[in-house]
Structure formats: C-alpha cells, structure tokens
Design a protein around this motif. Structure first.
Motif, PDB file in Angstrom:
ATOM      1  N   ARG A   1     -33.854  82.889  50.535  1.00 56.36           N
ATOM      2  CA  ARG A   1     -35.025  83.474  49.865  1.00 56.36           C
ATOM      3  C   ARG A   1     -35.959  82.394  49.332  1.00 56.36           C
ATOM      4  N   ASP A   2     -35.404  81.356  48.722  1.00 58.34           N
ATOM      5  CA  ASP A   2     -36.251  80.304  48.148  1.00 58.34           C
ATOM      6  C   ASP A   2     -37.059  79.595  49.221  1.00 58.34           C
ATOM      7  N   GLU A   3     -36.470  79.427  50.405  1.00 61.91           N
ATOM      8  CA  GLU A   3     -37.200  78.823  51.525  1.00 61.91           C
ATOM      9  C   GLU A   3     -38.325  79.747  51.991  1.00 61.91           C
ATOM     10  N   LEU A   4     -38.058  81.039  52.018  1.00 67.37           N
ATOM     11  CA  LEU A   4     -39.084  82.004  52.416  1.00 67.37           C
ATOM     12  C   LEU A   4     -40.243  81.968  51.430  1.00 67.37           C
ATOM     13  N   VAL A   5     -39.938  81.924  50.148  1.00 62.57           N
ATOM     14  CA  VAL A   5     -41.002  81.833  49.132  1.00 62.57           C
ATOM     15  C   VAL A   5     -41.879  80.620  49.406  1.00 62.57           C
ATOM     16  N   GLY A   6     -41.249  79.479  49.629  1.00 62.42           N
ATOM     17  CA  GLY A   6     -41.999  78.240  49.870  1.00 62.42           C
ATOM     18  C   GLY A   6     -42.866  78.305  51.116  1.00 62.42           C
ATOM     19  N   LYS A   7     -42.313  78.856  52.192  1.00 61.49           N
ATOM     20  CA  LYS A   7     -43.083  78.927  53.442  1.00 61.49           C
ATOM     21  C   LYS A   7     -44.237  79.920  53.347  1.00 61.49           C
ATOM     22  N   VAL A   8     -44.020  81.048  52.671  1.00 63.03           N
ATOM     23  CA  VAL A   8     -45.112  82.011  52.480  1.00 63.03           C
ATOM     24  C   VAL A   8     -46.207  81.358  51.641  1.00 63.03           C
ATOM     25  N   GLN A   9     -45.797  80.677  50.593  1.00 63.04           N
ATOM     26  CA  GLN A   9     -46.743  79.994  49.706  1.00 63.04           C
ATOM     27  C   GLN A   9     -47.547  78.960  50.482  1.00 63.04           C
ATOM     28  N   GLU A  10     -46.869  78.135  51.241  1.00 63.68           N
ATOM     29  CA  GLU A  10     -47.512  77.056  52.004  1.00 63.68           C
ATOM     30  C   GLU A  10     -48.389  77.601  53.126  1.00 63.68           C
ATOM     31  N   THR A  11     -47.879  78.543  53.883  1.00 67.06           N
ATOM     32  CA  THR A  11     -48.583  79.037  55.071  1.00 67.06           C
ATOM     33  C   THR A  11     -49.793  79.894  54.720  1.00 67.06           C
ATOM     34  N   TYR A  12     -49.670  80.687  53.669  1.00 71.03           N
ATOM     35  CA  TYR A  12     -50.746  81.603  53.309  1.00 71.03           C
ATOM     36  C   TYR A  12     -51.611  81.105  52.160  1.00 71.03           C
ATOM     37  N   GLY A  13     -51.261  79.969  51.584  1.00 66.18           N
ATOM     38  CA  GLY A  13     -52.073  79.399  50.509  1.00 66.18           C
ATOM     39  C   GLY A  13     -52.106  80.255  49.263  1.00 66.18           C
ATOM     40  N   VAL A  14     -50.971  80.848  48.931  1.00 66.40           N
ATOM     41  CA  VAL A  14     -50.890  81.680  47.733  1.00 66.40           C
ATOM     42  C   VAL A  14     -50.031  80.976  46.683  1.00 66.40           C
ATOM     43  N   THR A  15     -50.112  81.462  45.467  1.00 61.33           N
ATOM     44  CA  THR A  15     -49.296  80.894  44.395  1.00 61.33           C
ATOM     45  C   THR A  15     -47.839  81.308  44.580  1.00 61.33           C
ATOM     46  N   LYS A  16     -46.971  80.620  43.867  1.00 65.13           N
ATOM     47  CA  LYS A  16     -45.552  80.969  43.916  1.00 65.13           C
ATOM     48  C   LYS A  16     -45.354  82.399  43.416  1.00 65.13           C
ATOM     49  N   ASP A  17     -46.069  82.771  42.367  1.00 74.09           N
ATOM     50  CA  ASP A  17     -45.956  84.130  41.834  1.00 74.09           C
ATOM     51  C   ASP A  17     -46.371  85.174  42.859  1.00 74.09           C
ATOM     52  N   GLU A  18     -47.455  84.899  43.597  1.00 69.80           N
ATOM     53  CA  GLU A  18     -47.912  85.838  44.624  1.00 69.80           C
ATOM     54  C   GLU A  18     -46.897  85.911  45.767  1.00 69.80           C
ATOM     55  N   ALA A  19     -46.345  84.781  46.182  1.00 66.95           N
ATOM     56  CA  ALA A  19     -45.328  84.779  47.231  1.00 66.95           C
ATOM     57  C   ALA A  19     -44.111  85.582  46.782  1.00 66.95           C
ATOM     58  N   GLU A  20     -43.696  85.387  45.534  1.00 68.33           N
ATOM     59  CA  GLU A  20     -42.567  86.149  44.977  1.00 68.33           C
ATOM     60  C   GLU A  20     -42.866  87.645  44.993  1.00 68.33           C
ATOM     61  N   ALA A  21     -44.095  88.010  44.623  1.00 72.06           N
ATOM     62  CA  ALA A  21     -44.486  89.422  44.598  1.00 72.06           C
ATOM     63  C   ALA A  21     -44.466  90.016  46.004  1.00 72.06           C
TER      64      ALA A  21
END
Length: 74
Positions: A36-56
């Motif tokens: 899950r933590d890797e998915l959060v990071g990749k979503v954040q990096e790939t989509y340019g969103v904050t960690k909070d937005e990726a978590e949401a």
C-alpha cells in the motif's frame, strides 16, 4: 481491505489498480507488488497529487473493492 492478502494475490489486483490509475505502468505495478505504501508513493508521483490526496484516492479504491478481496485460507 487487507493489504497482506492483496500483496499475496497481487496478480489478481493489478488489473483493478491499472483500471483505477491508468498512468501506472506494468513496471510501476511490479515495484508496488501489493504494498500500500508503494502504491501511495506511485500515485502521488505519477499524478502529481499530495500524499493526503493519494491516501484519499486509495481509501475510495478500497471501499469500492472491499467485496472483491480474495478470502484468506481458513
């Protein structure tokens, strides 16, 4: 959603993850490997969103897919 089960059944979930986040490549998904933590990071990096937005986004994904989680063997 139990991420230990997701990690163990990652091949089954890769398609769902790719459908949700289409910009993630197969290489990204191989690196994530159900963590899950890797998915959060990749979503954040790939989509340019904050960690909070990726978590949401991942929380919404979990809610939408809670009934499709493979059951762990009893």
């Amino acid at each position: 959603m139990n991420w230990d089960i997701v990690e163990g059944n990652w091949k089954q979930f890769k398609g769902k993850v790719k459908a949700q986040w289409g910009k993630l490549t197969d290489d990204h998904l191989d690196v994530i490997a159900g963590r899950r933590d890797e998915l959060v990071g990749k979503v954040q990096e790939t989509y340019g969103v904050t960690k909070d937005e990726a978590e949401a986004q991942i929380k919404r994904f979990e809610e939408l897919n809670k009934d499709t989680t493979p059951k762990s063997p009893s």
